[in-house]
Every structure is written in structure tokens, then in C-alpha cells.
Design a protein around this motif. Sequence first.
Motif, PDB file in Angstrom:
ATOM      1  N   GLY A 168       0.789  -1.235   0.000  1.00 30.63           N
ATOM      2  CA  GLY A 168       0.000   0.000   0.000  1.00 30.63           C
ATOM      3  C   GLY A 168       0.820   1.283   0.000  1.00 30.63           C
ATOM      4  N   HIS A 169       2.159   1.177   0.109  1.00 31.48           N
ATOM      5  CA  HIS A 169       2.990   2.388   0.094  1.00 31.48           C
ATOM      6  C   HIS A 169       3.551   2.571  -1.313  1.00 31.48           C
ATOM      7  CE1 HIS A 169       2.771   2.707   4.424  1.00 31.48           C
ATOM      8  NE2 HIS A 169       2.994   1.388   4.464  1.00 31.48           N
ATOM      9  N   ARG A 170       3.249   3.746  -1.899  1.00 28.70           N
ATOM     10  CA  ARG A 170       3.625   3.974  -3.297  1.00 28.70           C
ATOM     11  C   ARG A 170       4.894   4.821  -3.388  1.00 28.70           C
ATOM     12  NH1 ARG A 170      -0.155   4.679  -8.467  1.00 28.70           N
ATOM     13  NH2 ARG A 170      -1.138   2.846  -7.599  1.00 28.70           N
ATOM     14  N   PHE A 171       5.846   4.386  -4.225  1.00 27.86           N
ATOM     15  CA  PHE A 171       7.096   5.124  -4.429  1.00 27.86           C
ATOM     16  C   PHE A 171       7.233   5.458  -5.913  1.00 27.86           C
ATOM     17  CE2 PHE A 171       7.572   2.089  -0.990  1.00 27.86           C
ATOM     18  CZ  PHE A 171       8.008   2.890   0.053  1.00 27.86           C
ATOM     19  N   ASP A 172       7.786   6.650  -6.194  1.00 28.87           N
ATOM     20  CA  ASP A 172       8.027   7.034  -7.584  1.00 28.87           C
ATOM     21  C   ASP A 172       9.345   6.390  -8.032  1.00 28.87           C
ATOM     22  OD1 ASP A 172       8.762   8.284  -9.965  1.00 28.87           O
ATOM     23  OD2 ASP A 172       7.697  10.119  -9.445  1.00 28.87           O
TER      24      ASP A 172
END
Length: 290
Positions: free
Chosen positions: A90-94
Motif C-alpha cells: 500500500g505504500h507507493r514510491f516514484d
Amino acid sequence: MDTVANNQSAAKADGKDTTLIYRQSRWTRLTHWIWAFSLFFMLLSGLQIFNARPQLYIGKQSGFEFNNTILEIGAENTTNGPRGFTEIFGHRFDTTGVLGWSGPPGQQTQRAFPAWATIPSYYDLGTARVVHFFFAWILTTTLLIWLIAGLINGHIRRDLAPRVSDLRKLPRDIVDHAKLKFHHTREYNTLQKMAYGGVLFVLLPLMIITGLAMSPSMNSVLPWLNEILGGRQTARTIHFTVMLLLVLFFFIHILMILAAGPINELRSIITGWYRTDPPAKHEQPTERSA
Ligand code: HEM
């Protein structure tokens, strides 16, 4: 058979107060290089296979009403143009440029792992599967040969089996490694035994078992394998996690070899011969180090 045990007497004093000993049997050396070579091709073809479905799930259920995705690599349109992202629990990184959206300037495309990290570099699931399965059988056969040779020539019992004394030496070993202080002896130290044992008896077998569990033909031969691993998707997630652990092992392995003395270390895994430290003044030469 060429065994290290049979060559205990094979030690060359070389006037430098150090000794060259025959440390790695030809079976250890041969299998080591075959699995290093195979894992390289398996990793890159595996990433290509992953690109065909760049999500990982846990559990047996799937469908709109469930959200059991634990990892996703993709691309999305933003006000700044297309961006690559990696979402973990659930943690989004670019991750634009590497994961999700990559390629030379002007020719960037949506792909989970970039072209330089996959075999083939262009999208071709069929070829990737052929390469992956070919090396998977080579790796499995090599591991079996290593196991049989290691049981017969005593390598597993002598060099890898943990002893009570290894546990006592562990804190000292951790401190020595943290200070990059390495002892060049006949025996593997405790951390080496744990790392090599972990790779050979846990990670590689788990990789093979989860790989088999994902194969539809294996599902009909061994249906329980899929069951005990929590379903095909969970097996795939474990397979991917083991890959990450093997990559981590690889980088630490190379760093340790560079820090311990690459020429000596490489000579031992290529020719078998290893230069040990001169014995400390109070030490009596033992049968092994002499
Ligand atoms: C995916 C790649 C690799 C894996 C999984 C791997 C794994 C291992 C394992 C499990 C051992 C212990 C073998 C035994 O005792 O039976 C070992 C030893 C060794 N490996 Fe690797 N290896 C890899 C790549 C490499 C590479 C690229 C190098 C050289 C640059 C290398 C150099 C060595 C050396 C020098 C030893 C002996 C270590 C020692 O005596 O302390 N390995 N490796």
C-alpha cells in the motif's frame, strides 16, 4: 575422487610464513561456478517473466472483492507526464526511470523491470520461459551433484555443519566482520557457515520447490505441494522474495570477498588453493592448517 580430506597433506610452505592449503574440492568449485552462471540467467529471464504480470499476491483468493496485492510495479499518467511507480503493502514510491516506466530518453515505455535487467531485453515471454526453465534444471541437477559430492567427500560435515563452538564464536565473528577484520583459516567462520548453509539448504531448495509448485504439470503430479505453500500466488510471492534474498546475498558475498582479499579468495574458488594466515606465536600447527 578429489577430496580436500585426501589432500590434507597438500600444503605448500612458501617462505612467507604463510601456507597454501588445498581448501576447495573440484566439486565445490565446479558446482559453484555452474550455479553462479545459471542464477545470472535465471534472474534476468525471471524478471522478464515477472514483467508479464507485475503484481504479487498472497493467498488463494482473487477477484474484485479481495485486495491481496502486496506488490505492484506500474505506470500512471500525472500532470508531469507518465511516471513509474512501485507499490509495496500500500505504500507507493516514484520509481520512474528504473521500475514501471523506463527506456532511453524519448523512447520510454511502461515495463516493470527495465530492458537492461531482463533477458531478452525486449518483451518476449516465450523465450524468457525457455531460458528460465533450461537453467532451472541445470541448477537443480548441480545442487544434487553438490549434495552427493559434499556428503561423500565430507565437505558438508567438515565445513558447513554448525557446531556448538560456532555459536560461542558468533559474537566475536560479528565484531570482526563489522571491523572488516578477516581471519584466513582452513575453516569457514560462523557467519560464512550460516550464509552458505542458508543459501544451499534453505534458499535454493525453496526456490526450486516454489518454482515446481507454480508449474501446471507439477500440479497434477504433486497437487499437495501447491496446497502446503498456500496456493500458486503465494508460491510466486515466496519465489520472488527468495530471489531478492539471493540478490542481497550476492552483493554481500562480493563485498566480503573484496574485503577479505579477492586474489586469495578467487584463487581458492578457481584452483582450490588458499593462503592461510601465519600461525599466531602461541598456536601449535594443527593437522588441518599445517
Ligand atoms: C549467484 C551467485 C553466487 C552464489 C549463489 C554463490 C554462493 C556461494 C556459496 C554457497 C559458497 C560456499 C560453497 C561451498 O562451500 O560449498 C560460495 C563460495 C565462494 N564464492 Fe560464491 N556465489 C556466487 C557468486 C560468486 C562470484 C561471482 C564470486 C567471485 C567473484 C564468488 C566467489 C566465491 C568464493 C571466493 C567462495 C569461497 C569463499 C570462501 O572460501 O570463503 N561467488 N559461494
